[in-house]
Write a protein that holds these residues in place. Structure first.
Motif, PDB file in Angstrom:
ATOM      1  N   ILE A 138       1.026  -1.296  -0.036  1.00 22.17           N
ATOM      2  CA  ILE A 138       0.134  -0.008  -0.217  1.00 22.17           C
ATOM      3  C   ILE A 138       0.902   1.246  -0.074  1.00 22.17           C
ATOM      4  O   ILE A 138       1.628   1.358   0.969  1.00 22.17           O
ATOM      5  N   ILE A 139       1.076   1.979  -1.262  1.00 18.84           N
ATOM      6  CA  ILE A 139       1.765   3.208  -1.404  1.00 18.84           C
ATOM      7  C   ILE A 139       0.646   4.212  -1.446  1.00 18.84           C
ATOM      8  O   ILE A 139       0.032   4.210  -2.430  1.00 18.84           O
ATOM      9  N   ASP A 140       0.991   5.344  -0.731  1.00 19.58           N
ATOM     10  CA  ASP A 140      -0.106   6.643  -0.976  1.00 19.58           C
ATOM     11  C   ASP A 140      -1.567   6.320  -0.834  1.00 19.58           C
ATOM     12  O   ASP A 140      -2.255   6.611  -1.434  1.00 19.58           O
ATOM     13  N   SER A 141      -1.878   5.171   0.071  1.00 19.69           N
ATOM     14  CA  SER A 141      -3.034   4.557   0.486  1.00 19.69           C
ATOM     15  C   SER A 141      -3.670   3.730  -0.516  1.00 19.69           C
ATOM     16  O   SER A 141      -4.893   3.587  -0.608  1.00 19.69           O
ATOM     17  N   LYS A 142      -2.895   3.558  -1.640  1.00 19.31           N
ATOM     18  CA  LYS A 142      -3.485   2.899  -3.099  1.00 19.31           C
ATOM     19  C   LYS A 142      -2.526   1.490  -3.080  1.00 19.31           C
ATOM     20  O   LYS A 142      -1.397   1.249  -2.732  1.00 19.31           O
ATOM     21  N   VAL A 143      -3.156   0.354  -3.656  1.00 16.24           N
ATOM     22  CA  VAL A 143      -2.239  -0.888  -3.969  1.00 16.24           C
ATOM     23  C   VAL A 143      -1.361  -0.640  -4.969  1.00 16.24           C
ATOM     24  O   VAL A 143      -1.684  -0.042  -6.120  1.00 16.24           O
ATOM     25  N   HIS A 144      -0.238  -0.989  -4.762  1.00 13.89           N
ATOM     26  CA  HIS A 144       0.878  -0.898  -5.528  1.00 13.89           C
ATOM     27  C   HIS A 144       1.621  -2.142  -5.909  1.00 13.89           C
ATOM     28  O   HIS A 144       1.901  -2.885  -5.060  1.00 13.89           O
ATOM     29  N   THR A 145       1.663  -2.549  -7.299  1.00 16.29           N
ATOM     30  CA  THR A 145       2.472  -3.929  -7.488  1.00 16.29           C
ATOM     31  C   THR A 145       3.805  -3.520  -7.367  1.00 16.29           C
ATOM     32  O   THR A 145       4.460  -2.902  -8.079  1.00 16.29           O
ATOM     33  N   ASN A 146       4.653  -3.983  -6.577  1.00 14.22           N
ATOM     34  CA  ASN A 146       5.879  -3.816  -6.052  1.00 14.22           C
ATOM     35  C   ASN A 146       6.807  -4.456  -6.852  1.00 14.22           C
ATOM     36  O   ASN A 146       8.167  -4.011  -7.256  1.00 14.22           O
ATOM     37  N   GLN A 147       6.677  -5.841  -6.630  1.00 15.60           N
ATOM     38  CA  GLN A 147       7.496  -6.720  -7.516  1.00 15.60           C
ATOM     39  C   GLN A 147       6.917  -7.737  -8.117  1.00 15.60           C
ATOM     40  O   GLN A 147       5.492  -8.109  -7.857  1.00 15.60           O
ATOM     41  N   MET A 148       7.223  -8.628  -9.115  1.00 16.30           N
ATOM     42  CA  MET A 148       6.778  -9.579  -9.931  1.00 16.30           C
ATOM     43  C   MET A 148       7.766 -10.636 -10.316  1.00 16.30           C
ATOM     44  O   MET A 148       8.891 -10.425 -10.730  1.00 16.30           O
ATOM     45  N   TRP A 149       7.441 -11.847 -10.024  1.00 15.33           N
ATOM     46  CA  TRP A 149       8.329 -13.102 -10.597  1.00 15.33           C
ATOM     47  C   TRP A 149       7.539 -14.071 -11.502  1.00 15.33           C
ATOM     48  O   TRP A 149       6.400 -14.511 -11.047  1.00 15.33           O
ATOM     49  N   VAL A 150       8.026 -14.261 -12.600  1.00 10.37           N
ATOM     50  CA  VAL A 150       7.367 -15.498 -13.547  1.00 10.37           C
ATOM     51  C   VAL A 150       8.127 -16.612 -13.281  1.00 10.37           C
ATOM     52  O   VAL A 150       9.168 -16.861 -13.393  1.00 10.37           O
ATOM     53  N   THR A 151       7.383 -17.610 -13.077  1.00 10.94           N
ATOM     54  CA  THR A 151       7.985 -19.334 -13.011  1.00 10.94           C
ATOM     55  C   THR A 151       7.538 -20.190 -14.015  1.00 10.94           C
ATOM     56  O   THR A 151       6.400 -20.206 -14.455  1.00 10.94           O
ATOM     57  N   LEU A 152       8.402 -20.922 -14.445  1.00 11.41           N
ATOM     58  CA  LEU A 152       8.356 -22.004 -15.510  1.00 11.41           C
ATOM     59  C   LEU A 152       7.567 -23.193 -14.360  1.00 11.41           C
ATOM     60  O   LEU A 152       7.638 -23.305 -13.523  1.00 11.41           O
ATOM     61  N   PRO A 153       6.826 -24.302 -15.379  1.00 15.07           N
ATOM     62  CA  PRO A 153       6.110 -25.119 -14.720  1.00 15.07           C
ATOM     63  C   PRO A 153       7.422 -26.219 -13.978  1.00 15.07           C
ATOM     64  O   PRO A 153       7.161 -26.814 -13.165  1.00 15.07           O
ATOM     65  N   THR A 154       8.470 -26.057 -14.411  1.00 11.00           N
ATOM     66  CA  THR A 154       9.621 -26.774 -13.792  1.00 11.00           C
ATOM     67  C   THR A 154      10.243 -26.186 -12.448  1.00 11.00           C
ATOM     68  O   THR A 154      10.941 -26.870 -11.726  1.00 11.00           O
ATOM     69  N   GLY A 155       9.702 -24.826 -12.015  1.00  8.82           N
ATOM     70  CA  GLY A 155       9.967 -24.234 -10.927  1.00  8.82           C
ATOM     71  C   GLY A 155      11.172 -23.378 -11.279  1.00  8.82           C
ATOM     72  O   GLY A 155      11.372 -22.479 -10.067  1.00  8.82           O
ATOM     73  N   ASP A 156      11.636 -23.024 -12.416  1.00 10.75           N
ATOM     74  CA  ASP A 156      12.692 -22.067 -12.765  1.00 10.75           C
ATOM     75  C   ASP A 156      12.026 -20.782 -12.877  1.00 10.75           C
ATOM     76  O   ASP A 156      10.963 -20.733 -13.479  1.00 10.75           O
ATOM     77  N   THR A 157      12.853 -19.878 -12.395  1.00  7.46           N
ATOM     78  CA  THR A 157      12.099 -18.317 -12.502  1.00  7.46           C
ATOM     79  C   THR A 157      12.488 -17.663 -13.707  1.00  7.46           C
ATOM     80  O   THR A 157      14.048 -17.723 -14.222  1.00  7.46           O
ATOM     81  N   LEU A 158      11.596 -17.306 -14.664  1.00 12.29           N
ATOM     82  CA  LEU A 158      12.087 -16.549 -15.969  1.00 12.29           C
ATOM     83  C   LEU A 158      12.573 -14.972 -15.648  1.00 12.29           C
ATOM     84  O   LEU A 158      12.239 -14.657 -14.567  1.00 12.29           O
TER      85      LEU A 158
END
Length: 318
Positions: A138-158
């Protein structure tokens, strides 16, 4: 004999409790049951509550305690498959899950008491594979997407999304001690060509004992030219500020110096505290096609991405 008396007493209490509750049944216009629940003598909901679809199938089940839901709410589709679950936590936050029609989980995470997403939310594909994770603040009282991680079905991170990795080496320390902090870009906010020209830094309150960032960071300066906001210090990357290289506890590739920030944080007071700040990735460029550059001096445009963090600490006397 004592056990029999105790069992009899419990049975009487339970019967007494049940006798105080009245079952309420509400109906649709077509005569099918819409909802059933129980109320006490003061018309306050208590116990099991069930809502139905017009076709008679269950749409929702939960339990009330003194008029408030303190249990899990189960939401169903009209084919009896579960659609969503909500569990109320002690701080009025809500743990949430929803599901695909095939029954596999689609996403899960936590809402705060204002129904805003907070913390880590995990998302899955229809086969049940972990697809991506988003961190919300919550930044400035609003929802903020701070970070994002994408994952392969194998568990590896893209190498997609925007994220950093960071750690503080301890959360309990003495007043004469200090904390080692390490930050490094995982996935840049900029494209492959531009991210080679970015600069990274960590921004912290200049004197947190006088003015710390508030939980939603609303007292920070919103841009470099803004005079409002608390005084801050900006710790540059190891490329821009090479002296802190000696604080690295684990060797890193020298090519990572430009995206790495490392420093020591020293407390100034005892008790429980919170280190708040943000990691900044900044890119500056000159656009000769910009109309503003044709009739005036060269204009430099600066773009930046901020990733906010907070870390609780406890400081004791020597």
């Amino acid at each position: 004999m004592l056990k029999k008396i105790l069992y009899l007493f419990i049975l009487i209490v339970l019967i007494g409790c049940k006798e105080k509750l009245t079952k309420v049944v509400e109906y649709y216009d077509n005569g099918s049951i819409k909802e059933t629940y129980y109320i006490d003598k003061d018309s306050i909901k208590h116990g099991e509550s069930i809502e139905y679809f017009p076709n008679g199938r269950v749409g929702l089940t939960t339990k009330y305690t003194n008029g408030k839901i303190k249990d899990t709410i189960f939401y169903y589709r009209d084919n009896n498959s579960i659609r969503m679950k909500e569990f109320f936590l002690t701080n009025d936050n809500v743990y949430y899950e929803d599901f695909y029609p095939n029954g596999s989980i689609r996403q899960k995470g936590i809402f705060n008491n204002k129904r805003q997403r907070i913390g880590l939310w995990k998302n899955y594909d229809k086969e049940g594979n972990h697809h991506f994770t988003k961190e919300y603040k919550i930044i400035d009282s609003k929802v903020h997407t701070n970070q994002m991680w994408v994952t392969l079905p194998t568990g590896d991170t893209l190498t997609e999304g925007v994220s950093i990795r960071y750690h503080f080496d301890k959360n309990k320390l003495q007043l004469t001690d200090s904390i080692y902090a390490f930050f490094q870009t995982e996935d840049s906010a900029f494209n492959e060509e531009d991210k080679e020209k970015t600069k990274v830094s960590v921004v912290l309150p200049k004197d947190y004992t006088q003015a710390n960032f508030v939980p939603d960071f609303s007292n920070r300066a919103k841009d470099p030219d803004e005079k409002d906001g608390i005084p801050v210090i900006e710790v540059q990357s190891l490329k821009e500020n090479p002296n802190p290289k000696i604080v690295l506890q684990k060797p890193i590739d020298t090519t990572d110096y430009k995206k790495t920030v490392a420093f020591y944080w020293k407390p100034k007071r005892t008790g429980k505290d919170t280190i708040r700040g943000y990691f900044k990735e900044e890119f500056s460029y000159y656009d000769p096609n910009d109309e503003r550059n044709k009739n005036m001096d060269r204009i430099i445009t600066t773009l930046n991405k901020k990733i906010y963090f907070e870390f609780p600490v406890e400081v004791t006397k020597d």
